[in-house]
Design an enzyme around this catalytic site. Sequence first.
Site, mmCIF file in Angstrom:
data_model
loop_
_atom_site.group_PDB
_atom_site.id
_atom_site.type_symbol
_atom_site.label_atom_id
_atom_site.label_comp_id
_atom_site.label_asym_id
_atom_site.label_seq_id
_atom_site.Cartn_x
_atom_site.Cartn_y
_atom_site.Cartn_z
ATOM 1 N N ASP A 182 -34.174 51.760 2.556
ATOM 2 C CA ASP A 182 -34.300 53.187 2.851
ATOM 3 C C ASP A 182 -35.724 53.499 3.311
ATOM 4 O O ASP A 182 -36.696 53.173 2.621
ATOM 5 C CB ASP A 182 -33.949 54.024 1.613
ATOM 6 C CG ASP A 182 -33.679 55.475 1.975
ATOM 7 O OD1 ASP A 182 -33.368 55.746 3.154
ATOM 8 O OD2 ASP A 182 -33.782 56.333 1.085
ATOM 9 N N HIS B 278 -40.466 66.211 5.521
ATOM 10 C CA HIS B 278 -40.006 65.924 4.154
ATOM 11 C C HIS B 278 -41.172 65.419 3.318
ATOM 12 O O HIS B 278 -41.403 65.878 2.193
ATOM 13 C CB HIS B 278 -38.900 64.873 4.213
ATOM 14 C CG HIS B 278 -38.498 64.300 2.884
ATOM 15 N ND1 HIS B 278 -37.814 65.023 1.927
ATOM 16 C CD2 HIS B 278 -38.692 63.061 2.347
ATOM 17 C CE1 HIS B 278 -37.590 64.260 0.869
ATOM 18 N NE2 HIS B 278 -38.111 63.065 1.096
ATOM 19 N N GLU C 140 -29.876 63.611 -0.586
ATOM 20 C CA GLU C 140 -30.790 63.459 0.556
ATOM 21 C C GLU C 140 -29.924 63.228 1.778
ATOM 22 O O GLU C 140 -29.180 62.236 1.846
ATOM 23 C CB GLU C 140 -31.763 62.287 0.344
ATOM 24 C CG GLU C 140 -32.812 62.571 -0.726
ATOM 25 C CD GLU C 140 -33.906 61.504 -0.811
ATOM 26 O OE1 GLU C 140 -33.674 60.366 -0.349
ATOM 27 O OE2 GLU C 140 -34.990 61.818 -1.321
ATOM 28 N N GLU D 116 -29.263 61.898 5.161
ATOM 29 C CA GLU D 116 -29.881 60.841 5.964
ATOM 30 C C GLU D 116 -28.890 60.290 6.982
ATOM 31 O O GLU D 116 -27.685 60.499 6.870
ATOM 32 C CB GLU D 116 -30.347 59.681 5.055
ATOM 33 C CG GLU D 116 -31.248 60.147 3.907
ATOM 34 C CD GLU D 116 -32.011 59.018 3.225
ATOM 35 O OE1 GLU D 116 -32.027 57.886 3.770
ATOM 36 O OE2 GLU D 116 -32.592 59.279 2.159
ATOM 37 N N ASP E 207 -28.390 59.664 0.036
ATOM 38 C CA ASP E 207 -29.208 58.884 -0.892
ATOM 39 C C ASP E 207 -29.404 59.726 -2.160
ATOM 40 O O ASP E 207 -30.456 60.323 -2.377
ATOM 41 C CB ASP E 207 -30.552 58.555 -0.216
ATOM 42 C CG ASP E 207 -31.464 57.717 -1.097
ATOM 43 O OD1 ASP E 207 -30.946 56.954 -1.917
ATOM 44 O OD2 ASP E 207 -32.699 57.839 -0.946
ATOM 45 N N ARG F 156 -34.463 63.221 -9.523
ATOM 46 C CA ARG F 156 -35.891 63.503 -9.312
ATOM 47 C C ARG F 156 -36.731 63.343 -10.576
ATOM 48 O O ARG F 156 -37.904 62.961 -10.496
ATOM 49 C CB ARG F 156 -36.066 64.922 -8.768
ATOM 50 C CG ARG F 156 -35.381 65.178 -7.449
ATOM 51 C CD ARG F 156 -35.848 64.245 -6.357
ATOM 52 N NE ARG F 156 -35.239 64.598 -5.080
ATOM 53 C CZ ARG F 156 -35.296 63.820 -4.009
ATOM 54 N NH1 ARG F 156 -35.934 62.661 -4.056
ATOM 55 N NH2 ARG F 156 -34.711 64.202 -2.894
ATOM 56 N N LYS G 26 -32.636 55.955 -7.674
ATOM 57 C CA LYS G 26 -31.947 55.846 -6.385
ATOM 58 C C LYS G 26 -30.743 54.909 -6.436
ATOM 59 O O LYS G 26 -29.808 55.066 -5.656
ATOM 60 C CB LYS G 26 -32.927 55.308 -5.338
ATOM 61 C CG LYS G 26 -34.164 56.170 -5.132
ATOM 62 C CD LYS G 26 -33.849 57.353 -4.252
ATOM 63 C CE LYS G 26 -35.119 58.068 -3.817
ATOM 64 N NZ LYS G 26 -34.837 59.137 -2.856
ATOM 65 N N THR H 192 -25.087 55.520 -3.634
ATOM 66 C CA THR H 192 -25.385 55.970 -2.275
ATOM 67 C C THR H 192 -24.049 56.116 -1.578
ATOM 68 O O THR H 192 -23.209 55.220 -1.684
ATOM 69 C CB THR H 192 -26.249 54.935 -1.528
ATOM 70 O OG1 THR H 192 -27.429 54.672 -2.282
ATOM 71 C CG2 THR H 192 -26.632 55.429 -0.141
ATOM 72 N N GLU I 217 -36.875 69.952 -1.788
ATOM 73 C CA GLU I 217 -37.606 70.786 -0.830
ATOM 74 C C GLU I 217 -37.126 72.234 -0.880
ATOM 75 O O GLU I 217 -37.932 73.163 -0.896
ATOM 76 C CB GLU I 217 -37.413 70.254 0.593
ATOM 77 C CG GLU I 217 -38.149 68.965 0.881
ATOM 78 C CD GLU I 217 -37.865 68.491 2.302
ATOM 79 O OE1 GLU I 217 -38.209 69.196 3.260
ATOM 80 O OE2 GLU I 217 -37.272 67.403 2.442
HETATM 81 MN MN MN Z 1 -33.886 58.502 0.685
#
Ligand code: MN
Length: 439
Positions: free
Chosen positions: A137, A144, A204, A206, A238, A242, A258, A262, A379
């Site tokens: 990744d 970001h 996320e 992606e 992803d 946090r 992570k 996925t 974000e």
């Molecule tokens: Mn990612």
Amino acid sequence: MLGTDATHDPARRSFVEAANLARADFPLQNLPFGIFKRASDATGRGGVAIGDQILDLAAAQEAGLFAGAVEKTANAAKGPTLNALMALGNHAASALRARLCNLLDAKNPERRKIEPLLVPMSEVSMQMPVAVGNFTDFLTSSFHSERLSPSGKVPPSFKAMPIAYHSRASSVRVSGETVTRPHGQWLDQDNIMRFGPTRALDYELEVGAFVGIGNELGQPIPIEEARTHIFGYCLLDDWSARDIQRGESVPLGPFLAKSLSTSISPWVITEAAMRPFRTPAFARPEGDPAPPSYLDSPRERENGGFDLKLRALLRTRRMREAGQGGEPITNTNFKHMYWTFAQMLTHHASNGCNLMPGDIFASGTTSGPAEESRACLAEITARGSKPITLSNGETRAWLEDGDEVIFRARAEREGFTPIGFGECRGVIGPAVNFPAAAR
Ligand code: MN
């Protein structure tokens, strides 16, 4: 310049009517590969999406619709994974694409032979398109990176190279699988480290790329050849915890935050299908360094990027129970990425690391400069400090159990037929009881 051919001709239509609708994700000009399974199938089968149907490639081969090199390619695409097809590379896939385009064309006089080989999408479950050997990744959105950096700046090496970490291949799953809320260590409000279900689960948005032809260990891939090693693309979520990420990322990078899961969309949009939608590589702001020479080429500068609209929708349990669809929470575009996929691939192999057919590498969170383009909750809610209010009055700082996140993508360009990626979705499931007693 873009290398388009007869398979991109917007005048062409399919005899599958749903493929000709203006909003169709899978018109004749797309023809993505995937692995599908009917209730009666023992294993997944290779297919090509056309409108709301799938052409069964094994059945098409048995019907004698392919010949010569194209038959060999179709054979590699029969399933139960697409790794063998990817290993044959983009030239082989493009020849098969050209044949499939003719077969599914409304003007094909032999359409009666093809129609019995079509399987309605509503009757199948989509499977993983590949056996994933490796998953990497990247971090290629400066927007970001800046929004989540305490200094508001990208890391020192961001503009010199596409930064990445090796992630987990075994937990990459196809769209639709439940994402179980993971356990991990995080700081509570009294600054005490605790172990328990994450309190800050995030998505996320992606784009993933699949490696086609690989490289031998020790043999880098020059930037001029990089595109021939990228077979195609998908949407990729992803999922990220946090609070767990915060505690573990220094000094060795993301780990359990992570690898929990996925999700990828099931259809592989080929490099050829994306050609009309190429754009110049991201325009580096005044004062930024040029890419190092091993990552720079006139071709990448000219059309290394993609104009690909990306959306994330959130559908809470309450919305689902009320029969409502998802609510858009991210609206971004892949053209904001600082590095191109070819640059990511060439950098990845620049130390001689061997890439393998079916390996996935992902773009990183695809945030752009606008507020609506923020492509993860960290974000959008400023790391959970500013929850959003949804149209039904619910608020979210992070994802809750029962929440579903849905990604969609669409590429459009004047003079060409728009194509879509289908969907990547996942519902958050409750944490397991672990350890049995205490938190
Ligand atoms: Mn990612």
